[in-house]
Scaffold this motif. Structure first.
Motif, PDB file in Angstrom:
ATOM      1  N   THR A  49     110.303  24.480 -46.546  1.00 50.19           N
ATOM      2  CA  THR A  49     110.135  25.131 -45.881  1.00 50.19           C
ATOM      3  C   THR A  49     110.174  25.070 -44.671  1.00 50.19           C
ATOM      4  O   THR A  49     110.186  25.732 -43.252  1.00 50.19           O
ATOM      5  N   GLY A  50     109.690  23.594 -44.269  1.00 49.46           N
ATOM      6  CA  GLY A  50     109.484  22.785 -42.477  1.00 49.46           C
ATOM      7  C   GLY A  50     108.366  23.420 -42.211  1.00 49.46           C
ATOM      8  O   GLY A  50     107.917  23.512 -40.832  1.00 49.46           O
ATOM      9  N   ILE A  51     107.301  24.084 -43.226  1.00 50.99           N
ATOM     10  CA  ILE A  51     106.180  24.804 -42.496  1.00 50.99           C
ATOM     11  C   ILE A  51     104.829  23.660 -42.003  1.00 50.99           C
ATOM     12  O   ILE A  51     104.962  23.050 -43.448  1.00 50.99           O
ATOM     13  N   ARG A  52     104.602  23.078 -41.350  1.00 47.18           N
ATOM     14  CA  ARG A  52     102.857  22.052 -41.639  1.00 47.18           C
ATOM     15  C   ARG A  52     102.081  22.743 -41.340  1.00 47.18           C
ATOM     16  O   ARG A  52     101.343  22.546 -41.584  1.00 47.18           O
ATOM     17  N   GLU A  53     101.355  23.494 -40.635  1.00 44.38           N
ATOM     18  CA  GLU A  53     100.551  24.447 -40.810  1.00 44.38           C
ATOM     19  C   GLU A  53     100.314  26.058 -39.995  1.00 44.38           C
ATOM     20  O   GLU A  53     101.386  26.363 -40.177  1.00 44.38           O
ATOM     21  N   ARG A  54      99.470  26.795 -40.444  1.00 45.51           N
ATOM     22  CA  ARG A  54      98.995  28.225 -40.061  1.00 45.51           C
ATOM     23  C   ARG A  54      97.963  28.876 -40.092  1.00 45.51           C
ATOM     24  O   ARG A  54      96.780  27.588 -39.641  1.00 45.51           O
ATOM     25  N   ARG A  55      98.063  29.834 -38.562  1.00 45.61           N
ATOM     26  CA  ARG A  55      96.472  29.872 -38.296  1.00 45.61           C
ATOM     27  C   ARG A  55      96.138  31.441 -40.012  1.00 45.61           C
ATOM     28  O   ARG A  55      96.668  32.131 -39.818  1.00 45.61           O
ATOM     29  N   VAL A  56      94.836  30.953 -39.509  1.00 45.83           N
ATOM     30  CA  VAL A  56      93.862  32.280 -40.457  1.00 45.83           C
ATOM     31  C   VAL A  56      93.063  32.894 -39.679  1.00 45.83           C
ATOM     32  O   VAL A  56      92.007  32.691 -38.816  1.00 45.83           O
ATOM     33  N   ALA A  57      93.217  33.913 -40.039  1.00 45.33           N
ATOM     34  CA  ALA A  57      92.103  35.119 -39.489  1.00 45.33           C
ATOM     35  C   ALA A  57      90.782  35.115 -39.914  1.00 45.33           C
ATOM     36  O   ALA A  57      90.907  34.820 -41.486  1.00 45.33           O
ATOM     37  N   GLY A  58      89.479  34.725 -38.962  1.00 45.01           N
ATOM     38  CA  GLY A  58      88.392  35.133 -39.525  1.00 45.01           C
ATOM     39  C   GLY A  58      88.013  35.765 -40.616  1.00 45.01           C
ATOM     40  O   GLY A  58      88.697  37.121 -40.775  1.00 45.01           O
ATOM     41  N   LYS A  59      86.939  35.221 -41.358  1.00 44.09           N
ATOM     42  CA  LYS A  59      86.603  37.097 -42.299  1.00 44.09           C
ATOM     43  C   LYS A  59      86.238  38.429 -41.656  1.00 44.09           C
ATOM     44  O   LYS A  59      86.528  39.892 -42.242  1.00 44.09           O
ATOM     45  N   ASP A  60      85.621  38.250 -40.624  1.00 37.85           N
ATOM     46  CA  ASP A  60      85.601  39.169 -40.217  1.00 37.85           C
ATOM     47  C   ASP A  60      86.417  40.056 -38.795  1.00 37.85           C
ATOM     48  O   ASP A  60      85.589  40.728 -38.110  1.00 37.85           O
ATOM     49  N   GLU A  61      87.822  39.282 -39.201  1.00 35.90           N
ATOM     50  CA  GLU A  61      89.192  39.151 -37.966  1.00 35.90           C
ATOM     51  C   GLU A  61      90.032  40.015 -38.942  1.00 35.90           C
ATOM     52  O   GLU A  61      90.353  39.843 -39.493  1.00 35.90           O
TER      53      GLU A  61
END
Length: 335
Positions: A49-61
């Motif tokens: 995929t070429g993907i190394r990491e992703r960002r994750v919204a918080g529980k209340d975001e």
């Protein structure tokens, strides 16, 4: 051979992008983190995929929180009177609620009382579809400044026991301000839909049925990656060529190809079929993953921040995804 309808065409509207902003959550989900959840590893994910990491919204975001932060970033970098903004279009598949819209929540945050505000769902083609819509609205003369936002919180509908999908998706938001301009920079538009292919990537909602069959996933993302890959690689290059031809241009005139950042291997294959250098494809997948509606504007803002984009360059933005839908927009960069 199936005939492809020739939708879109000359789109020389009085529209230009005059500002850009973005926001991604602080929390990172690396490939090594995923290897502790499912049977995978960094080398396997990067190779495919070429993907190394992703960002994750918080529980209340939620989507509206990310969208508001992206708009604030735009306003900080390109001071604009919010009271002059008369349209807010949000492309998202993961709104906080079915209604009110994310666009209405953005309006509430900034107090734009005379603004048209609505959400659009064209999945990974959503941001380009929203730009096409904004261009058409500006062409009517009824609107002058429209915020177009791409935002997703896909990790909230990702099954982290499903190795085929959990390695792909991330969260983020980016926005552009589209204004009426004496010399418009939107040159051509193209769209194509294959609704019969919708079964290949979906998330069930109020209905869990497809042509009488029960859908899997329980509201999470379900994807037949092989079929989506085959469809995208075999059809998107032709759509890009039709987009260029409608403006009497060729692939040799193009400075940057900006496809939806689904998978870097997919983008490589598209560039090969277009005979276009992969190094001139803008993407956001490496550090943000597949952010659906947000992937193209995130790629644009990354290129603005590091100086790759400059005024006058010719860009082909091309979204494709669940539906199965495609949307392309040819424009001259104006920032």
């Amino acid at each position: 051979m199936t005939n492809v309808p020739q939708t879109g065409g000359d789109f020389r509207s009085a529209a230009a992008i005059t500002a850009i902003g973005s926001y991604v959550p602080e929390s990172r989900l690396t490939n090594d983190d995923l290897s502790r959840l499912v049977d995978t590893n960094d080398e396997w994910i990067v190779r495919r995929t070429g993907i190394r990491e992703r960002r994750v919204a918080g529980k209340d975001e939620y989507a509206s929180d990310l969208a508001v932060r992206a708009v604030r970033d735009l306003l900080d970098r390109y001071p604009t009177r919010t009271e002059d903004i008369d349209g807010i279009l949000v492309a998202t598949t993961t709104p906080d609620t079915p209604f009110p819209s994310v666009a209405a929540r953005v309006q509430m945050a900034f107090g734009m009382p005379a603004a048209l505000a609505f959400d659009m769902n064209a999945a990974c083609a959503g941001f380009v579809s929203a730009l096409q819509t904004a261009g058409g609205l500006l062409l009517t003369g009824a609107y002058r400044k429209i915020l177009v936002i791409g935002v997703e919180t896909l990790t909230k509908i990702t099954d982290y026991a499903d190795r085929s999908t959990c390695i792909l998706f991330g969260d983020g938001a980016a926005t552009v301000l589209v204004e009426r301009a004496e010399k418009g920079s939107f040159l051509a538009s193209y769209a194509e839909t294959n609704g019969a292919g919708g079964i290949h990537v979906y998330a069930s909602g109020l209905s869990d049925r497809w042509n009488g069959e029960t859908l899997e996933g329980g509201g999470n993302i379900v994807q037949n990656g092989r079929e989506v890959y085959k469809w995208a690689v075999s059809t998107v290059p032709g759509g890009v060529r039709r987009l260029l031809t409608s403006a009497d241009l060729s692939i040799n005139d193009l400075d940057w190809f900006v496809p939806h950042s689904a998978n870097l291997r997919m983008i490589e294959a598209m560039c090969e079929r277009l005979d276009f250098p992969y190094e001139r494809a803008l993407h956001s997948a490496t550090w943000y993953g597949n952010t659906s509606s947000a992937s193209i504007p995130l790629a644009l803002d990354l290129a603005v921040r590091d100086g790759r984009l400059s005024a006058g360059q010719l860009l082909a933005l091309y979204g494709f995804g669940s539906g199965l839908v495609q949307a392309g927009l040819l424009l001259r960069w104006t920032l």
